[in-house]
Design a protein around this motif. Structure first.
Motif, mmCIF file in Angstrom:
data_model
loop_
_atom_site.group_PDB
_atom_site.id
_atom_site.type_symbol
_atom_site.label_atom_id
_atom_site.label_comp_id
_atom_site.label_asym_id
_atom_site.label_seq_id
_atom_site.Cartn_x
_atom_site.Cartn_y
_atom_site.Cartn_z
ATOM 1 N N ASN A 167 39.110 15.188 62.744
ATOM 2 C CA ASN A 167 39.326 15.292 63.809
ATOM 3 C C ASN A 167 40.069 14.056 64.301
ATOM 4 O O ASN A 167 40.556 13.830 65.323
ATOM 5 N N LEU A 168 39.978 12.727 63.490
ATOM 6 C CA LEU A 168 40.825 11.705 63.905
ATOM 7 C C LEU A 168 42.154 11.963 63.567
ATOM 8 O O LEU A 168 42.800 12.050 62.682
ATOM 9 N N GLU A 169 42.834 11.685 64.663
ATOM 10 C CA GLU A 169 44.468 12.069 64.729
ATOM 11 C C GLU A 169 45.091 11.492 65.926
ATOM 12 O O GLU A 169 44.436 11.148 67.001
ATOM 13 N N THR A 170 46.233 11.263 65.917
ATOM 14 C CA THR A 170 47.201 11.038 67.052
ATOM 15 C C THR A 170 47.607 12.382 67.592
ATOM 16 O O THR A 170 47.264 13.422 67.572
ATOM 17 N N GLU A 171 48.337 12.128 68.912
ATOM 18 C CA GLU A 171 48.967 13.370 69.588
ATOM 19 C C GLU A 171 49.899 14.177 68.495
ATOM 20 O O GLU A 171 49.922 15.366 68.901
ATOM 21 N N LYS A 172 50.452 13.582 67.687
ATOM 22 C CA LYS A 172 51.425 14.302 66.525
ATOM 23 C C LYS A 172 50.960 14.636 65.380
ATOM 24 O O LYS A 172 51.584 15.423 64.536
ATOM 25 N N SER A 173 49.745 13.796 64.871
ATOM 26 C CA SER A 173 49.666 14.206 63.393
ATOM 27 C C SER A 173 48.030 13.754 63.296
ATOM 28 O O SER A 173 47.563 12.928 63.696
ATOM 29 N N LYS A 174 47.631 14.304 61.877
ATOM 30 C CA LYS A 174 46.324 13.854 61.513
ATOM 31 C C LYS A 174 46.427 12.281 60.804
ATOM 32 O O LYS A 174 47.282 11.951 60.365
ATOM 33 N N LEU A 175 45.229 11.673 60.841
ATOM 34 C CA LEU A 175 45.059 10.311 60.507
ATOM 35 C C LEU A 175 44.719 10.525 58.965
ATOM 36 O O LEU A 175 44.988 9.427 58.325
ATOM 37 N N LEU A 176 43.969 11.612 58.749
ATOM 38 C CA LEU A 176 43.175 11.756 57.337
ATOM 39 C C LEU A 176 43.690 13.130 56.952
ATOM 40 O O LEU A 176 43.326 14.126 57.651
ATOM 41 N N GLN A 177 44.158 13.271 55.593
ATOM 42 C CA GLN A 177 44.378 14.614 54.989
ATOM 43 C C GLN A 177 43.188 14.674 54.137
ATOM 44 O O GLN A 177 42.790 13.660 53.428
ATOM 45 N N VAL A 178 42.803 15.726 53.774
ATOM 46 C CA VAL A 178 41.767 15.874 52.693
ATOM 47 C C VAL A 178 41.963 16.910 51.590
ATOM 48 O O VAL A 178 42.480 18.059 51.847
ATOM 49 N N VAL A 179 41.787 16.868 50.388
ATOM 50 C CA VAL A 179 42.098 17.762 49.180
ATOM 51 C C VAL A 179 40.581 17.886 48.630
ATOM 52 O O VAL A 179 39.913 16.763 48.186
ATOM 53 N N LEU A 180 40.118 19.282 48.514
ATOM 54 C CA LEU A 180 38.838 19.569 47.896
ATOM 55 C C LEU A 180 39.091 20.035 46.557
ATOM 56 O O LEU A 180 40.059 21.247 46.446
ATOM 57 N N PHE A 181 38.749 19.502 45.622
ATOM 58 C CA PHE A 181 38.643 20.163 43.956
ATOM 59 C C PHE A 181 37.401 20.639 43.932
ATOM 60 O O PHE A 181 36.426 19.979 43.823
ATOM 61 N N GLY A 182 37.255 21.984 43.250
ATOM 62 C CA GLY A 182 35.790 22.259 43.389
ATOM 63 C C GLY A 182 35.983 23.635 42.369
ATOM 64 O O GLY A 182 36.739 24.425 41.934
ATOM 65 N N GLN A 183 34.960 23.902 41.731
ATOM 66 C CA GLN A 183 34.360 25.346 40.853
ATOM 67 C C GLN A 183 34.668 26.347 41.867
ATOM 68 O O GLN A 183 34.468 26.387 43.198
ATOM 69 N N PRO A 184 34.472 27.836 41.482
ATOM 70 C CA PRO A 184 34.590 28.817 42.298
ATOM 71 C C PRO A 184 33.582 29.198 43.350
ATOM 72 O O PRO A 184 33.643 29.547 44.258
ATOM 73 N N GLU A 185 32.277 28.317 43.074
ATOM 74 C CA GLU A 185 31.327 28.163 43.928
ATOM 75 C C GLU A 185 31.540 27.568 45.363
ATOM 76 O O GLU A 185 30.978 28.029 46.317
ATOM 77 N N LEU A 186 32.574 26.742 45.121
ATOM 78 C CA LEU A 186 33.009 26.046 46.500
ATOM 79 C C LEU A 186 33.277 27.392 47.662
ATOM 80 O O LEU A 186 33.138 27.203 48.731
ATOM 81 N N ASP A 187 34.109 28.427 47.050
ATOM 82 C CA ASP A 187 34.528 29.430 48.042
ATOM 83 C C ASP A 187 33.311 30.106 48.626
ATOM 84 O O ASP A 187 33.463 30.658 49.654
ATOM 85 N N ASP A 188 32.241 30.507 47.821
ATOM 86 C CA ASP A 188 31.195 31.081 48.389
ATOM 87 C C ASP A 188 30.350 30.257 49.389
ATOM 88 O O ASP A 188 29.975 30.522 50.409
ATOM 89 N N HIS A 189 30.578 28.781 49.278
ATOM 90 C CA HIS A 189 29.770 27.842 50.374
ATOM 91 C C HIS A 189 30.557 27.853 51.641
ATOM 92 O O HIS A 189 30.087 27.854 52.567
ATOM 93 N N LEU A 190 32.063 28.008 51.368
ATOM 94 C CA LEU A 190 32.963 28.130 52.440
ATOM 95 C C LEU A 190 32.800 29.474 53.223
ATOM 96 O O LEU A 190 33.093 29.627 54.393
ATOM 97 N N GLU A 191 31.971 30.560 52.740
ATOM 98 C CA GLU A 191 31.857 31.619 53.409
ATOM 99 C C GLU A 191 30.447 31.820 54.546
ATOM 100 O O GLU A 191 30.456 32.468 55.157
ATOM 101 N N ARG A 192 29.800 30.573 54.332
ATOM 102 C CA ARG A 192 28.731 30.533 55.259
ATOM 103 C C ARG A 192 29.074 30.401 56.763
ATOM 104 O O ARG A 192 30.268 29.449 56.862
#
Length: 297
Positions: free
Chosen positions: A149-174
């Motif tokens: 949520n940390l951002e300026t009016e035009k862009s994000k201050l932080l980008q995130v890359v998640l590397f995970g096993q297929p179980e990550l997709d299951d978690h994100l379905e919650r």
């Protein structure tokens, strides 16, 4: 151990994610390309998934090196099984923020935000990379969302890359973390190598390790290596290393089908594994004994 015997300068099938051995196979290269394009576009959340041993960590390390060359600021967290507070503290350390453990979450975010704003003013992009993201507790996933949520009016201050096993997709379905899932704009799934890719992978790693001349693995040995590993790079490394040990133990200059079969029988999780324990190391021990006797003579 067997480097000199096979004319190598290093072990070609170490399990350490060494970017010198990165194999530009279509699937892995495409995953890297997706990451680079998305990050350069300023996307907030990116997700890369793949089964155990398919090369996610090596791609992550390759990405880190590439981003560093481009002057981007990266924060790499290899073990994200952290509380929200511990995650913020790890991020602060990576960014060089003075962050006492006893301050509250609001003040911690203020300090992180101030540092991100400073880096933004310098024209520097900040990227948080989380390996093994399937292990992230739900409250920590929510803390990551709040960080983005940390951002300026035009862009994000932080980008995130998640590397995970297929179980990550299951978690994100919650339903409880659907807000985070909606923010993932780019995603890519890594697959095991096909037969052609497996052969190329083996040849690539032996060449990088210094092997010259004809292929070190005979064709039928490669066939069995691809079958036994199911195209999973980590298993390829384990089986190839054991096969080379078996060939070295017999004094052979090439890895043959029989050496690979014995490696398969000796390896948990390998396909076509026979019951019982293969006598993989007997010839190796005999070879070492002969070498030792000769050296004493």
């Amino acid at each position: 151990m067997y480097e000199a015997h096979f004319g190598l300068k290093a072990l070609p099938f170490s399990l350490t994610p060494d970017t010198e051995y990165f194999f530009s196979y279509a699937d892995h290269q495409e995953a890297l390309n997706v990451l680079l394009v998305a990050l350069r576009m300023g996307e907030g959340f990116i997700k890369i998934t793949g089964e155990v041993g398919t090369g996610k960590t090596l791609i992550c390390r390759k990405l880190l090196n590439t981003l560093a060359d481009e002057g981007m600021v990266t924060a790499y967290i290899p073990n994200p099984y952290l509380t929200p507070s511990a995650l913020r503290h790890s991020l602060a350390e990576e960014l060089g923020v003075d962050y006492p453990m006893n301050i509250g979450s609001h003040r911690a975010l203020q300090r992180i935000n101030k540092r991100l704003m400073t880096l933004k003013a310098e024209g520097r992009q900040v990227i948080l990379l989380l390996d093994e993201a399937q292990a992230l507790p739900e409250e920590t996933l929510e803390a990551i969302r709040l960080l983005t949520n940390l951002e300026t009016e035009k862009s994000k201050l932080l980008q995130v890359v998640l590397f995970g096993q297929p179980e990550l997709d299951d978690h994100l379905e919650r339903p409880s973390i659907r807000q985070l899932k909606q923010r993932i704009t780019f995603t890519y799934a890594i697959h095991p190598l096909n037969t052609e890719g497996c052969r190329g992978y083996v040849q690539h790693r032996t060449r990088v390790a210094g092997h010259q001349g004809d292929a070190l693995f005979k064709d039928k040995a490669l066939d069995w290596l691809c079958k036994g590993s199911r195209g999973i790079p980590r298993l390829i490394n384990i089986l190839a290393h054991k096969s080379m040990l078996a060939a070295y133990g017999e004094g052979k200059s090439k890895v043959e089908k029989g050496h690979v079969r014995r490696a398969i029988d000796d390896t948990e999780g390998a396909a076509y594994r026979q019951r019982g324990v293969a006598r993989l190391y007997q010839s190796l021990f005999r070879r070492q004994a002969v070498v030792a006797v000769r050296s004493r003579g």
